[in-house]
Design a protein around this motif. Structure first.
Motif, short mmCIF file in Angstrom:
data_model
loop_
_atom_site.label_atom_id
_atom_site.label_comp_id
_atom_site.label_asym_id
_atom_site.label_seq_id
_atom_site.Cartn_x
_atom_site.Cartn_y
_atom_site.Cartn_z
N GLY A 9 0.81 -1.61 0.24
CA GLY A 9 -0.15 -0.23 -0.30
C GLY A 9 0.87 1.36 -0.24
N LEU A 10 2.02 1.16 0.42
CA LEU A 10 3.47 2.27 0.27
C LEU A 10 2.76 3.40 -0.83
CD1 LEU A 10 5.66 4.19 1.29
CD2 LEU A 10 7.47 2.98 0.36
N ARG A 11 2.51 4.56 -1.64
CA ARG A 11 2.15 5.29 -2.56
C ARG A 11 2.96 6.62 -2.41
NH1 ARG A 11 -0.08 3.22 -6.45
NH2 ARG A 11 0.03 4.81 -7.88
N ILE A 12 3.92 7.16 -3.20
CA ILE A 12 5.37 7.68 -3.31
C ILE A 12 4.06 8.96 -3.81
CG2 ILE A 12 7.28 8.70 -4.23
CD1 ILE A 12 7.79 6.47 -2.11
N GLN A 13 4.28 10.03 -3.66
CA GLN A 13 4.18 11.61 -3.87
C GLN A 13 4.53 12.42 -3.92
OE1 GLN A 13 0.17 12.33 -4.53
NE2 GLN A 13 0.80 13.57 -5.85
N LEU A 14 4.74 12.40 -5.46
CA LEU A 14 6.43 13.63 -6.25
C LEU A 14 5.40 14.92 -5.92
CD1 LEU A 14 7.75 11.81 -9.33
CD2 LEU A 14 8.37 11.83 -6.78
N HIS A 52 5.93 17.22 -3.95
CA HIS A 52 5.30 17.22 -3.03
C HIS A 52 6.25 17.30 -1.40
CE1 HIS A 52 1.09 19.41 -3.64
NE2 HIS A 52 1.19 18.43 -3.57
N ALA A 53 6.15 17.89 -0.04
CA ALA A 53 6.99 16.96 0.68
C ALA A 53 6.65 15.60 0.65
CB ALA A 53 7.03 17.95 1.93
N ILE A 54 7.80 14.51 1.70
CA ILE A 54 7.32 13.43 1.75
C ILE A 54 5.99 13.40 3.36
CG2 ILE A 54 8.23 11.59 3.28
CD1 ILE A 54 10.75 11.77 1.13
N GLY A 55 5.18 12.92 3.09
CA GLY A 55 4.20 12.37 3.58
C GLY A 55 2.80 13.59 3.50
N GLU A 56 3.08 14.26 2.50
CA GLU A 56 1.57 15.47 2.04
C GLU A 56 1.68 14.62 0.87
OE1 GLU A 56 2.76 19.35 1.14
OE2 GLU A 56 3.40 19.77 2.64
N SER A 57 0.11 14.53 1.65
CA SER A 57 -0.61 14.26 -0.21
C SER A 57 -1.44 15.20 -0.72
CB SER A 57 -2.20 13.86 0.55
OG SER A 57 -2.55 14.70 1.12
N CYS A 58 -1.66 14.97 -2.42
CA CYS A 58 -2.30 16.16 -3.02
C CYS A 58 -3.71 15.97 -3.12
CB CYS A 58 -0.77 15.29 -4.29
SG CYS A 58 -2.00 16.89 -6.09
N ILE A 59 -3.97 17.25 -3.12
CA ILE A 59 -5.97 17.39 -3.83
C ILE A 59 -5.56 16.66 -5.30
CG2 ILE A 59 -5.69 18.80 -2.31
CD1 ILE A 59 -5.69 21.00 -4.68
N LEU A 60 -4.71 16.78 -6.09
CA LEU A 60 -5.12 15.87 -7.76
C LEU A 60 -4.17 15.18 -7.50
CD1 LEU A 60 -6.56 19.37 -9.35
CD2 LEU A 60 -8.10 17.32 -8.47
N CYS A 115 1.85 14.97 -9.24
CA CYS A 115 1.25 16.81 -8.12
C CYS A 115 0.65 16.03 -10.00
CB CYS A 115 2.01 17.41 -8.22
SG CYS A 115 1.41 18.56 -7.71
N GLY A 116 -0.69 16.68 -9.75
CA GLY A 116 -1.34 17.27 -10.81
C GLY A 116 -2.29 18.92 -10.69
N SER A 117 -1.87 18.91 -10.26
CA SER A 117 -2.87 20.35 -9.47
C SER A 117 -2.30 21.36 -10.89
CB SER A 117 -2.23 21.68 -8.87
OG SER A 117 -0.62 21.23 -8.43
N MET A 118 -2.71 22.17 -11.05
CA MET A 118 -2.48 23.52 -12.05
C MET A 118 -1.33 24.08 -11.83
SD MET A 118 -5.23 23.61 -14.06
CE MET A 118 -4.98 24.72 -15.47
N THR A 119 -0.52 24.08 -11.25
CA THR A 119 1.30 24.49 -11.09
C THR A 119 1.93 23.41 -10.45
OG1 THR A 119 0.44 24.76 -8.29
CG2 THR A 119 -0.10 26.23 -9.47
#
Length: 201
Positions: free
Chosen positions: A83-88, A90-98, A123-127
């Motif tokens: 279940g580990l997912r790496i979110q690029l 953002h800071a480690i441990g932070e989630s992305c809204i998109l 990260c899929g946000s506009m910025t």
């Protein structure tokens, strides 16, 4: 020669649970978690942890190799399967809204300790930055800039770079040493390591 039995006993001890026979996970504050069945081959700590703790302990170490005690012996298990997912982006441990999953949720990362399937979200946000830039900022060199599904860590590329100068090891030989470290099946084609290594130089 006098201590060969000691050495053999200690080597065999690593094949089993050793002293870690408690039903409580040492990482859980309340010690009322599921029984500890997981260990990491790459961490100095050979302690057994529950699944939640082993994933939490590896948010910064997604290429570590995990083993699960099945009651008789340890079996390999990927952090992605746990279940580990790496979110690029953002800071480690932070989630992305998109969050945007890697293409087909099929991402392979080559590191010095083997070839790993990674649960990766861009990260899929506009910025947000491009996927390529997000990978590079994480220290991962993508094999392509269009829908990247494979990357190599800067660490393994530097390792190969030095090894090729010192021992004249080919990309083929280096790749197959990584396959052996992984599981002997080869998750990616040999051409990818060659392509990435040549682009890195």
């Amino acid at each position: 020669m006098d201590e060969r039995d000691l050495f053999l006993a200690e080597l065999l001890r690593h094949e089993g649970r050793g002293d870690h026979i408690s039903d409580a996970c040492p990482g859980c504050p309340c010690l009322k978690s599921t029984p500890p069945r997981y260990r990491c081959q790459d961490c100095l700590d050979s302690q057994l942890y529950c699944g939640l703790c082993i994933v939490q302990n590896h948010l910064r170490l997604p290429t570590h190799r995990i083993e699960e005690w099945n009651g008789q012996f340890f079996e390999r298990l990927s952090l992605k399967a746990m279940g580990l997912r790496i979110q690029l982006g953002h800071a480690i441990g932070e989630s992305c809204i998109l969050p945007r999953r890697a293409f087909n949720d099929d991402f392979v990362l080559i590191d010095a300790n083997g070839i790993h399937e990674i649960g990766l979200d861009f990260c899929g946000s506009m910025t947000s930055q491009t996927h390529t830039k997000q990978l590079l900022r994480a220290g991962w060199f993508p094999s392509t800039s269009t829908n990247p599904r494979t990357a190599a860590t800067f660490r393994v590329l530097h390792h190969y770079h030095i090894l090729s100068f010192e021992s004249k090891a080919s990309a083929y030989e280096f790749y197959h040493s990584l396959v052996r470290l992984t599981d002997n099946t080869g998750l990616i084609r040999r051409k990818v390591i060659n392509l990435v290594a040549n682009n890195y130089r």
